[in-house]
Design an enzyme around this catalytic site. Structure first.
Site, mmCIF file in Angstrom:
data_model
loop_
_atom_site.group_PDB
_atom_site.id
_atom_site.type_symbol
_atom_site.label_atom_id
_atom_site.label_comp_id
_atom_site.label_asym_id
_atom_site.label_seq_id
_atom_site.Cartn_x
_atom_site.Cartn_y
_atom_site.Cartn_z
ATOM 1 N N MET A 93 0.820 -1.209 0.000
ATOM 2 C CA MET A 93 0.000 0.000 0.000
ATOM 3 C C MET A 93 0.860 1.268 0.000
ATOM 4 O O MET A 93 0.771 2.099 0.902
ATOM 5 C CB MET A 93 -0.952 -0.029 1.196
ATOM 6 N N ARG A 94 1.682 1.381 -1.033
ATOM 7 C CA ARG A 94 2.625 2.493 -1.095
ATOM 8 C C ARG A 94 2.931 2.764 -2.582
ATOM 9 O O ARG A 94 3.040 1.806 -3.356
ATOM 10 C CB ARG A 94 3.902 2.015 -0.395
ATOM 11 N N ILE A 96 5.228 3.468 -5.645
ATOM 12 C CA ILE A 96 6.636 3.204 -5.956
ATOM 13 C C ILE A 96 7.260 4.490 -6.514
ATOM 14 O O ILE A 96 6.683 5.149 -7.371
ATOM 15 C CB ILE A 96 6.748 2.054 -6.992
ATOM 16 N N HIS A 112 -4.879 -5.052 -8.196
ATOM 17 C CA HIS A 112 -5.786 -4.112 -7.525
ATOM 18 C C HIS A 112 -7.205 -4.684 -7.570
ATOM 19 O O HIS A 112 -7.640 -5.199 -8.608
ATOM 20 C CB HIS A 112 -5.721 -2.751 -8.228
HETATM 21 C C1 GAR Z 1 -5.585 -7.293 -2.358
HETATM 22 O O1 GAR Z 1 -6.983 -7.266 -2.501
HETATM 23 C C2 GAR Z 1 -4.927 -6.350 -3.342
HETATM 24 O O2 GAR Z 1 -5.597 -6.294 -4.568
HETATM 25 C C3 GAR Z 1 -5.031 -5.041 -2.605
HETATM 26 O O3 GAR Z 1 -4.684 -5.368 -1.291
HETATM 27 C C4 GAR Z 1 -5.178 -6.686 -1.009
HETATM 28 C C5 GAR Z 1 -4.092 -7.500 -0.344
HETATM 29 O O4 GAR Z 1 -4.574 -8.755 0.047
HETATM 30 N N1 GAR Z 1 -4.160 -4.050 -3.184
HETATM 31 C C6 GAR Z 1 -4.510 -2.774 -3.346
HETATM 32 O O5 GAR Z 1 -5.553 -2.313 -2.940
HETATM 33 C C7 GAR Z 1 -3.477 -1.926 -4.076
HETATM 34 N N2 GAR Z 1 -3.965 -0.624 -4.294
HETATM 35 P P1 GAR Z 1 -3.554 -9.896 0.509
HETATM 36 O O6 GAR Z 1 -2.616 -9.234 1.514
HETATM 37 O O7 GAR Z 1 -4.412 -10.939 1.160
HETATM 38 O O8 GAR Z 1 -2.839 -10.382 -0.703
#
Ligand code: GAR
Length: 189
Positions: A93-94, A96, A112
């Site tokens: 969540m950062r 790059i 995403h």
């Molecule tokens: C996932 O749903 C991924 O798509 C989202 O974080 C979650 C991590 O789940 N990413 C974002 O929102 C990126 N902007 P996980 O830790 O169980 O893989």
């Protein structure tokens, strides 16, 4: 098949996508080896998953660095040590920054939980539920300097007309794992 690519997976939290990719690599479904797990939240559950699979973990606190550049330079030096060729962001969540983008141009991808360009940023599922959409989805895309921007590699749509966030999240995560693995397979095999 050609030599296995050494990849790093960046994650901030639970790590279900990390686990799915790591298992797919171990089972030779993806022609890659997870050389490093990079986590910006020391102690997050993803780090336990990595340790169980005996994958090296780099746990860093971004705030303990004087700048984003210094933070990324530290990551870059560890990536070089591990001879990492490709990066997958799995719930990292950062945004790059230029240090990593320049070094790994067109070699960083992200997943995403929405049909981008709709609902970028934090809590895409909550944003979509609030908006009242009936077709949810997931996107795998190349990473650039924008938030969840970058060229789209693959997408999957998930029709859902209910109101049960937990049920919907489970559906989205299950689809993420499949889409992330198939995209990595296409890019790396
Ligand atoms: C996932 O749903 C991924 O798509 C989202 O974080 C979650 C991590 O789940 N990413 C974002 O929102 C990126 N902007 P996980 O830790 O169980 O893989």
């Amino acid at each position: 098949m050609s030599k296995k690519k050494r990849i790093a997976i960046f994650a901030s939290g639970n790590g279900s996508n990390f686990e799915a990719i790591a298992q797919a690599c171990l089972k030779n479904r993806i022609n890659a080896e997870v050389a490093l797990c990079v986590c910006d939240h020391p102690g997050a559950y993803v780090t336990e998953r990595a340790k169980k699979l005996e994958i090296p973990v780099l746990e860093l606190r971004p705030k303990s660095f004087s700048s984003k550049e210094e933070y990324e330079r530290k990551i870059l030096s560890e990536l070089k040590k591990e001879e990492v060729e490709f990066i997958a962001l799995a719930g990292y969540m950062r945004i790059i920054g230029p240090v990593l983008l320049k070094e790994y141009e067109q070699r960083i991808i992200n997943i995403h939980p929405s049909l981008l360009p709709s609902f970028p940023g934090v809590d895409a599922i909550g944003q979509a539920l609030k908006y009242g959409v009936k077709v949810f989805g997931v996107t795998v895309h190349y990473v650039d300097e924008t938030l969840d921007g970058g060229e789209i590699i693959s997408q999957a749509a998930i029709p859902y007309d209910g109101n049960d966030r937990e049920e919907l999240e489970a559906m989205i995560h299950a689809r993420e794992h499949v889409l992330f693995i198939s995209s990595l397979k296409t890019l790396l095999n």
